[in-house]
Design a protein around this motif. Structure first.
Motif, PDB file in Angstrom:
ATOM      1  N   THR A   1      -2.011  -6.510   0.089  1.00 32.38           N
ATOM      2  CA  THR A   1      -0.592  -6.355  -0.217  1.00 32.38           C
ATOM      3  C   THR A   1      -0.016  -7.757  -0.434  1.00 32.38           C
ATOM      4  O   THR A   1      -0.139  -8.620   0.431  1.00 32.38           O
ATOM      5  CB  THR A   1       0.132  -5.635   0.944  1.00 32.38           C
TER       6      THR A   1
ATOM      7  N   PHE B   1      -6.926   1.455   0.400  1.00 28.97           N
ATOM      8  CA  PHE B   1      -6.431   0.939  -0.868  1.00 28.97           C
ATOM      9  C   PHE B   1      -7.210  -0.288  -1.290  1.00 28.97           C
ATOM     10  O   PHE B   1      -7.934  -0.880  -0.507  1.00 28.97           O
ATOM     11  CB  PHE B   1      -4.917   0.680  -0.845  1.00 28.97           C
TER      12      PHE B   1
ATOM     13  N   LEU C   1      -5.507   5.043   5.737  1.00 33.21           N
ATOM     14  CA  LEU C   1      -5.018   4.633   4.431  1.00 33.21           C
ATOM     15  C   LEU C   1      -6.045   3.692   3.812  1.00 33.21           C
ATOM     16  O   LEU C   1      -6.408   2.690   4.414  1.00 33.21           O
ATOM     17  CB  LEU C   1      -3.664   3.942   4.605  1.00 33.21           C
TER      18      LEU C   1
ATOM     19  N   ARG D   1       2.237   1.982  -0.575  1.00 35.39           N
ATOM     20  CA  ARG D   1       1.569   1.820   0.725  1.00 35.39           C
ATOM     21  C   ARG D   1       2.591   1.901   1.856  1.00 35.39           C
ATOM     22  O   ARG D   1       2.404   2.631   2.835  1.00 35.39           O
ATOM     23  CB  ARG D   1       0.847   0.474   0.784  1.00 35.39           C
TER      24      ARG D   1
ATOM     25  N   ASP E   1       1.740  -1.429  -4.171  1.00 37.24           N
ATOM     26  CA  ASP E   1       2.047  -2.032  -2.877  1.00 37.24           C
ATOM     27  C   ASP E   1       3.192  -1.294  -2.177  1.00 37.24           C
ATOM     28  O   ASP E   1       3.138  -1.034  -0.974  1.00 37.24           O
ATOM     29  CB  ASP E   1       2.415  -3.510  -3.028  1.00 37.24           C
TER      30      ASP E   1
ATOM     31  N   ILE F   1      -5.670   1.345   8.665  1.00 38.69           N
ATOM     32  CA  ILE F   1      -5.578   0.914   7.271  1.00 38.69           C
ATOM     33  C   ILE F   1      -6.844   0.140   6.943  1.00 38.69           C
ATOM     34  O   ILE F   1      -7.234  -0.765   7.674  1.00 38.69           O
ATOM     35  CB  ILE F   1      -4.352   0.013   7.039  1.00 38.69           C
TER      36      ILE F   1
ATOM     37  N   THR G   1      -8.429  -2.053   3.860  1.00 39.49           N
ATOM     38  CA  THR G   1      -8.232  -2.717   2.582  1.00 39.49           C
ATOM     39  C   THR G   1      -9.597  -3.005   1.988  1.00 39.49           C
ATOM     40  O   THR G   1     -10.419  -3.678   2.601  1.00 39.49           O
ATOM     41  CB  THR G   1      -7.456  -4.039   2.775  1.00 39.49           C
TER      42      THR G   1
END
Length: 156
Positions: free
Chosen positions: A11, A7, A5, A135, A132, A35, A37
């Motif tokens: 968050t 993004f 993931l 996610r 958010d 994940i 970020t």
């Protein structure tokens, strides 16, 4: 198969962070999940929203490894039931897909270049959710997909 993931930005809400952590932990029992970020360097008082979206799109695409399948999340995308989403993941596994990268844009949306690069543009609803929340919803749906695949009782 590896799921990643990607993004932009952290968050913000603690309850969403907790939800992402909970479902990430559960999901790790079934598949390789990560994940990433990415730091948003695109927001500036001198940039328009469109310029920021385009810069974020480039940042997202630059983070995708060569050969990875791209799933972009956007409200204009294709909608699935949880069962069909699970089957889609099984189909990708059968076809030999090694990695899927799920790309979520920032609060202003996702760049057209990302949508055009995606194998699948996925929508969770015709309703609008915060980026958010999406996610957390994505991680929960991935977990649900694997429980469906394995015939477990989580999905009722």
């Amino acid at each position: 198969m590896k799921h990643e993931l990607l993004f932009i930005g952290k968050t913000k809400d603690r309850f969403i962070q907790d939800g992402i952590q909970e479902y990430s932990s559960r999901l790790s029992h079934y598949t390789n999940f990560n994940i990433t970020t990415l730091k948003d360097k695109s927001t500036s008082k001198n940039k328009s929203a469109l310029e920021s979206i385009e810069a974020q799109g480039k940042l997202l695409l630059d983070a995708v490894p060569q050969g990875a399948l791209i799933v972009a999340l956007d409200s204009r995308g294709q909608q699935f039931t949880s069962e069909l989403f699970s089957q889609k993941i099984v189909d990708w596994e059968i076809s030999g897909t090694k990695q899927i990268n799920y790309l979520i844009g920032g609060p202003d949306g996702i760049a057209d270049v990302v949508l055009k690069s995606a194998t699948l543009v996925l929508s969770f609803s015709k309703m609008t959710f915060t980026h958010d929340m999406v996610r957390m919803l994505l991680v929960e749906q991935l977990y649900r997909a694997y429980t469906i695949k394995n015939g477990e009782k989580y999905h009722k």
